[in-house]
Design an enzyme around this catalytic site. Structure first.
Site, PDB file in Angstrom:
ATOM      1  NE  ARG A  61      -3.465   0.354   2.513  1.00 23.80           N
ATOM      2  CZ  ARG A  61      -3.734   0.776   3.754  1.00 23.80           C
ATOM      3  NH1 ARG A  61      -3.635  -0.047   4.770  1.00 23.80           N
ATOM      4  NH2 ARG A  61      -4.106   2.009   3.981  1.00 23.80           N
ATOM      5  CG  ASP A  99      -3.391   9.547   0.901  1.00 16.63           C
ATOM      6  OD1 ASP A  99      -3.152  10.728   1.217  1.00 16.63           O
ATOM      7  OD2 ASP A  99      -4.541   9.158   0.581  1.00 16.63           O
ATOM      8  CG  HIS A 114      -6.409   7.337  11.630  1.00 18.04           C
ATOM      9  ND1 HIS A 114      -7.567   7.106  10.917  1.00 18.04           N
ATOM     10  CD2 HIS A 114      -6.811   7.548  12.912  1.00 18.04           C
ATOM     11  CE1 HIS A 114      -8.616   7.171  11.734  1.00 18.04           C
ATOM     12  NE2 HIS A 114      -8.182   7.442  12.943  1.00 18.04           N
ATOM     13  N   GLY A 182     -15.526  12.894   2.388  1.00 19.20           N
ATOM     14  CA  GLY A 182     -15.091  11.551   2.006  1.00 19.20           C
ATOM     15  C   GLY A 182     -14.791  10.624   3.160  1.00 19.20           C
ATOM     16  CB  THR A 183     -14.742  10.443   6.585  1.00 15.69           C
ATOM     17  OG1 THR A 183     -14.714   9.471   7.648  1.00 15.69           O
ATOM     18  CG2 THR A 183     -15.468  11.692   7.056  1.00 15.69           C
ATOM     19  CG  ASN A 208     -19.691  10.394   1.716  1.00 18.80           C
ATOM     20  OD1 ASN A 208     -19.972   9.562   0.875  1.00 18.80           O
ATOM     21  ND2 ASN A 208     -18.936  10.129   2.773  1.00 18.80           N
TER      22      ASN A 208
END
Ligand code: BJW
Length: 238
Positions: A61, A99, A114, A182-183, A208
């Protein structure tokens, strides 16, 4: 609201990076958890039981994230930040994503809730390790300080970085506009930011394609992809 915001707080999730080709977690068709077991891969217990499997998965990933490019959703957020701060406003972007795409799109005040998949750390000393552009040669990767290397992400059951939580607490007190983008709003404590922002009086906007458990918390829900909605929102506001 955005154009006149004094302090804008943003929370992003995997959905904002979906249009960069990075898989989300919980989407029924494309989500990672459809094919992989979160308990086996995103927990300390999973790592202890199968460190080679877990580190190989994260390295795969990690290389995918390094190859991905920021999309118009990331870029629009960087524009919103420079427009707001340029006229004396404040902006803080909290991302659950590991990312690094917000930073690569030019966002400055990015807080990684995170952690980061690009930074690894030694299980013995806690020291950070930059794996560089190549895949690790062996799994689990040995640490130069004697332990193993693990990804610098936050697994289930682990505490979020204290400085990020402290900053979130400060910003939640001050923000007058909160954007959730986008969560799935299912993973706490990050999901709770939206609820706290609403309770403390911020104007909450959700972006979203799907409804989430916290949609009712938002004053406005913009149904669509972040890569399409965010540039339009940025253009309309500035
Ligand atoms: C689009 C789109 C497009 C698609 N445009 N949108 C309170 C209640 C219940 C449980 C708990 C609680 N407090 C704590 C917990 C336990 C747990 C938790 O929340 N569990 C729930 C799942 C029930 N939380 C924790 O363990 C956290 N730690 C903690 O609380 O410590 C204190 C503590 C310890 C022990 C006990 C109790 C407390 C840590 C959470 C760590 C999460 N880690 C992961 C993996 C990171 C590393 C990795 O990348 O592998 O983080 S899990 C995964 O989920 C990842 C994500 O950041 C996180 C959130 O997912 P996200 O970003 O929302 O993605 P999706 O896939 O869920 O949703 C994508 C969305 O995008 C969808 O809505 C789509 O519709 C949308 N979308 N295309 C815009 N183009």
């Amino acid at each position: 609201r955005l154009a006149s915001a004094r302090h804008c707080m943003v929370l992003t999730g995997a959905g904002i990076s979906a249009e960069s080709g990075i898989r989300t977690f919980r989407d029924t068709m494309e989500g990672l958890w459809k094919d992989f077991d979160p308990a086996a891969l995103a927990t300390q217990e999973g790592f202890d039981a199968a460190p080679a499997l877990v580190t190989r998965w994260y390295d795969w990933r990690r290389l995918g994230c390094a190859q991905a490019q920021p999309n118009p959703g990331h870029i629009a957020l960087a524009h919103i930040e420079s427009a707001l701060t340029g006229r004396g406003g404040a902006f803080d972007l909290f991302t659950q994503n590991v990312d690094g795409l917000h930073q690569r799109a030019g966002s400055r005040a990015v807080h990684e809730v995170h952690g980061s998949i690009a930074r690894w750390r030694c299980t013995k000393t806690g020291r950070e390790f930059d794996p560089g552009p190549e895949a690790f040669a062996e799994f689990p990767p040995p640490s130069p300080w004697g332990g193993l290397l693990r990804p610098g992400v936050v697994w289930f059951g682990e505490i979020l970085p204290q400085e990020v939580l402290d900053r979130a607490e400060q910003v939640l007190d001050r923000c007058d506009v909160f954007l959730s983008i986008g969560t799935s709003s299912q993973v706490y404590p990050a999901a709770g930011f939206m609820e706290l922002a609403a309770v403390r009086g911020a104007f909450v906007i959700e972006v979203n394609p799907m409804e989430t458990p916290l949609t009712r918390t938002a004053e406005i829900s913009l149904r669509g992809r972040a890569g399409e909605i965010m540039p339009r929102l940025a253009e309309a506001a500035f």
